[in-house]
Design a protein around this motif. Structure first.
Motif, short mmCIF file in Angstrom:
data_model
loop_
_atom_site.label_atom_id
_atom_site.label_comp_id
_atom_site.label_asym_id
_atom_site.label_seq_id
_atom_site.Cartn_x
_atom_site.Cartn_y
_atom_site.Cartn_z
N ALA A 40 0.69 -1.23 0.18
CA ALA A 40 -0.05 0.15 -0.09
C ALA A 40 1.04 1.10 0.13
CB ALA A 40 -0.97 0.02 1.15
N ARG A 41 0.27 2.26 -0.58
CA ARG A 41 1.04 3.63 -0.54
C ARG A 41 0.29 4.77 0.03
NH1 ARG A 41 3.19 5.53 -6.24
NH2 ARG A 41 0.91 5.94 -6.56
N LYS A 42 0.87 5.67 0.73
CA LYS A 42 0.05 6.93 1.29
C LYS A 42 -0.06 7.68 -0.13
CE LYS A 42 0.60 10.96 4.38
NZ LYS A 42 1.28 11.29 5.64
N PRO A 43 -1.17 8.49 -0.44
CA PRO A 43 -1.30 9.14 -1.40
C PRO A 43 -0.08 10.37 -1.65
CG PRO A 43 -3.25 8.87 -0.45
CD PRO A 43 -2.27 8.29 0.54
N LEU A 44 0.06 10.36 -2.80
CA LEU A 44 1.28 11.43 -3.51
C LEU A 44 0.85 12.96 -3.31
CD1 LEU A 44 1.92 9.46 -6.75
CD2 LEU A 44 3.44 9.36 -4.79
N ASN A 45 2.06 13.59 -3.04
CA ASN A 45 1.87 14.99 -3.36
C ASN A 45 2.21 15.36 -4.79
OD1 ASN A 45 0.92 15.69 -0.80
ND2 ASN A 45 2.98 16.45 -0.12
N GLY A 46 1.39 15.63 -5.83
CA GLY A 46 1.45 15.89 -7.26
C GLY A 46 1.79 14.73 -7.76
N THR A 47 2.90 14.56 -9.02
CA THR A 47 3.10 13.45 -9.60
C THR A 47 4.10 12.67 -8.85
OG1 THR A 47 5.00 14.42 -10.73
CG2 THR A 47 2.79 14.72 -11.79
N VAL A 48 4.18 11.44 -9.43
CA VAL A 48 5.33 10.46 -8.45
C VAL A 48 6.74 11.24 -8.76
CG1 VAL A 48 6.67 8.13 -8.77
CG2 VAL A 48 4.24 8.29 -9.34
N ALA A 49 7.12 11.80 -9.90
CA ALA A 49 8.39 12.48 -10.06
C ALA A 49 8.33 13.55 -9.24
CB ALA A 49 8.56 12.77 -11.46
N GLU A 50 7.43 14.27 -8.84
CA GLU A 50 7.39 15.58 -7.95
C GLU A 50 7.58 14.90 -6.59
OE1 GLU A 50 4.64 18.58 -10.72
OE2 GLU A 50 3.75 17.15 -9.14
N ASN A 51 6.75 14.02 -6.00
CA ASN A 51 6.97 13.52 -4.77
C ASN A 51 8.24 12.99 -4.60
OD1 ASN A 51 4.46 12.38 -2.88
ND2 ASN A 51 6.25 11.42 -2.64
N VAL A 52 8.90 12.43 -5.28
CA VAL A 52 10.34 11.58 -5.27
C VAL A 52 11.03 12.73 -5.06
CG1 VAL A 52 11.75 10.20 -6.22
CG2 VAL A 52 9.67 9.39 -6.39
N LEU A 53 10.91 13.82 -5.91
CA LEU A 53 12.00 14.83 -5.80
C LEU A 53 12.01 15.59 -4.24
CD1 LEU A 53 11.96 16.41 -9.49
CD2 LEU A 53 13.82 15.01 -8.23
N GLN A 54 10.81 15.76 -3.78
CA GLN A 54 10.43 16.40 -2.69
C GLN A 54 10.60 15.55 -1.30
OE1 GLN A 54 6.32 17.79 -3.15
NE2 GLN A 54 6.67 19.06 -4.84
N GLN A 55 9.97 14.37 -1.52
CA GLN A 55 10.11 13.69 -0.24
C GLN A 55 11.05 12.46 -0.18
OE1 GLN A 55 8.22 14.54 2.37
NE2 GLN A 55 6.81 15.95 1.34
N GLY A 56 11.61 11.79 -1.48
CA GLY A 56 12.40 10.68 -1.57
C GLY A 56 11.66 9.58 -1.44
N THR A 57 10.39 9.53 -1.48
CA THR A 57 9.15 8.52 -1.44
C THR A 57 8.25 8.41 -2.67
OG1 THR A 57 7.94 9.78 0.04
CG2 THR A 57 9.29 8.01 1.09
N GLY A 58 7.51 7.35 -2.97
CA GLY A 58 6.70 7.44 -3.96
C GLY A 58 6.66 6.22 -4.86
N ALA A 59 8.14 5.78 -5.20
CA ALA A 59 8.58 4.98 -6.20
C ALA A 59 9.14 3.67 -5.37
CB ALA A 59 9.64 5.51 -7.09
N ILE A 60 9.27 2.71 -6.04
CA ILE A 60 10.07 1.55 -5.38
C ILE A 60 11.40 1.08 -6.20
CG2 ILE A 60 7.81 0.37 -4.76
CD1 ILE A 60 8.08 -1.35 -7.40
N ASN A 61 12.25 0.60 -5.48
CA ASN A 61 13.59 0.56 -5.85
C ASN A 61 13.83 -0.85 -6.77
OD1 ASN A 61 16.45 0.50 -6.03
ND2 ASN A 61 16.50 0.23 -3.99
N ILE A 62 13.53 -0.66 -8.07
CA ILE A 62 13.68 -1.60 -8.94
C ILE A 62 15.06 -2.18 -9.08
CG2 ILE A 62 12.97 -2.29 -11.44
CD1 ILE A 62 10.64 -1.89 -9.88
N ASP A 63 15.97 -1.41 -9.60
CA ASP A 63 17.44 -1.91 -9.67
C ASP A 63 18.06 -2.34 -8.42
OD1 ASP A 63 17.20 -1.31 -12.31
OD2 ASP A 63 18.42 0.36 -12.51
N GLY A 64 17.61 -1.85 -7.33
CA GLY A 64 18.19 -2.56 -6.29
C GLY A 64 17.80 -3.75 -5.51
#
Length: 409
Positions: free
Chosen positions: A125-149
């Motif tokens: 499950a995921r807490k709703p984003l602030n804006g788009t995924v890209a915006e959220n990741v840039l602001q919070q560091g969260t919102g995506a999953i670590n595929i390559d890792g």
């Protein structure tokens, strides 16, 4: 690496944590099965608990919560009703479970009341984003999953001792078609934008397979469910039985382009694998604690009693549902940014905390039972000492430590 452990009711402790202060939640909460008569397992966590988890998570932060197959629906609904978005479900499949079935006698001999348990679902499950995924990741560091890792390595990586995630398969190079353009060019010319399409082992990149929503324990029982899948395509011989089949192999100019065998080896169970917690994993760092009866040895599941003293196991860590540290490390890495903060509101004997420290993450753990809390504290403290010693050794002998790590892997 910092950690804070709280012995108390998770709802009370959660209310004392700041808003949007943790990066991820990875937890193994009560399943609501009254497991082994434990009072703490009388129900799945309430909506109020999950709402507090939502509050303390950063926007876009992920929650991974184990559940039982009989009560997964209740767990997921309560998580969703608290405000989370249900993103997926990961299945951890294993072969070591045994059925707790009431076997009938007389005319109904051979009938029972339960299936063999072979998987545990993990709600994603995921807490709703602030804006788009890209915006959220840039602001919070969260919102995506670590595929390559969390990619599952193929055979060449394992033989090279890359230190990658373990998996039980071996795979040859990807199939190729004689006389055609490169795989990279085919991808680009096709207008592909999804990098899951890129050349490499099927399902992802040359660095490894795309992480899947299935994890298995690598046992023979599980691998037998995935038959061997060696090369399925052979070169065209010209003796194909129909024009339709022959047309599959026709080139643009009418010339046949022979298809080389795929060369794949190993079973189709090409997923991350992790066995159940070993005795070493469970009891590491608990040398000073008394041994207690901690469960029942593996059994065939037919005609035995849970009260049979010959099946009892003496353990320092007597928690009945210890999750393996390798599995929890993989899950923490999947949803937590580097150096991030992991929360486990149902810490149990501390496997999530042990895993988070190993991954170089910060950790907050909450456990209501005082005995389990003491076990968790000892395990996590021991892992912290181990990691600090390893760091010092790496600073003194970086090349030797790197070689030794690769040799072990």
């Amino acid at each position: 690496m910092n950690y804070a452990l709280h012995n108390g009711d998770c709802l009370d402790v959660l209310k004392g944590l700041p808003d949007s202060s943790v990066d991820s939640i990875v937890t193994d909460p009560p399943y609501g099965l009254s497991f082994m008569g434990k009072k703490w397992d009388y129900d799945v966590p309430s909506i109020e608990v999950w709402a507090e988890c939502l509050r303390v998570l950063k926007p876009g932060g992920h929650l991974l919560a184990f559940a039982g197959t009989r009560t997964q629906h209740r767990m997921a609904v309560r998580i969703e009703d608290a405000g989370f978005e249900i993103r997926d479900m990961i299945a951890w499949v294993y072969g070591s479970g045994f059925p707790k079935s009431r076997n009938l006698e007389g005319d109904w001999q051979g009938w029972g009341t339960a299936l063999k348990p072979a998987l545990e679902p993990i709600t994603v499950a995921r807490k709703p984003l602030n804006g788009t995924v890209a915006e959220n990741v840039l602001q919070q560091g969260t919102g995506a999953i670590n595929i390559d890792g969390c990619r599952v390595p193929h055979g060449e990586q394992l033989r090279a001792g890359s230190g990658a995630i373990p998996c039980r398969h071996d795979e040859a190079t990807p199939r190729s078609r004689a006389g055609e353009v490169s795989a990279n060019a085919r991808y680009t010319d096709a207008g592909g934008t999804n990098f899951a399409m890129k050349p490499g082992p099927r399902g992802g990149d040359a660095s490894g397979r795309w992480p899947a929503n299935l994890i298995h324990d690598g046992s023979d029982q599980v691998l037998q469910a995935f038959p061997q899948a060696t090369g399925q395509k052979a070169s065209v011989t010209g003796g194909e039985p129909s024009s339709t089949l022959r047309a599959v192999y026709e080139g643009l100019a009418g010339n046949r382009a022979p298809m080389a065998p795929r060369g794949d080896t190993g079973s189709a169970a090409r997923f991350f694998y992790c066995a159940k917690a070993s005795k070493q994993d469970r009891d590491e760092g608990l040398d000073g604690l008394d041994l207690k009866e901690g469960g029942i040895k593996n059994a065939s599941g037919r005609g035995f009693s849970e009260n049979d003293p010959h099946r009892k196991v003496m353990r320092a860590n007597d928690h009945p549902t210890v999750k393996p540290s390798d599995l929890m490390a993989y899950l923490c890495r999947l949803v937590t940014p580097p150096g991030g903060l992991v929360l486990d509101p149902f810490m149990g004997s501390g496997s999530t905390g042990k895993a988070a420290i190993r991954e170089g993450l910060h950790f907050i753990g909450i456990e209501i039972d005082a005995e389990y809390f003491n076990i968790a504290q000892a395990r996590i403290n021991n892992e912290t000492i181990n990691q600090e010693q390893l760091k010092k050794q790496q600073e003194l002998f970086p090349a030797q430590i790197d070689q030794a790590t690769h040799a072990v892997a």
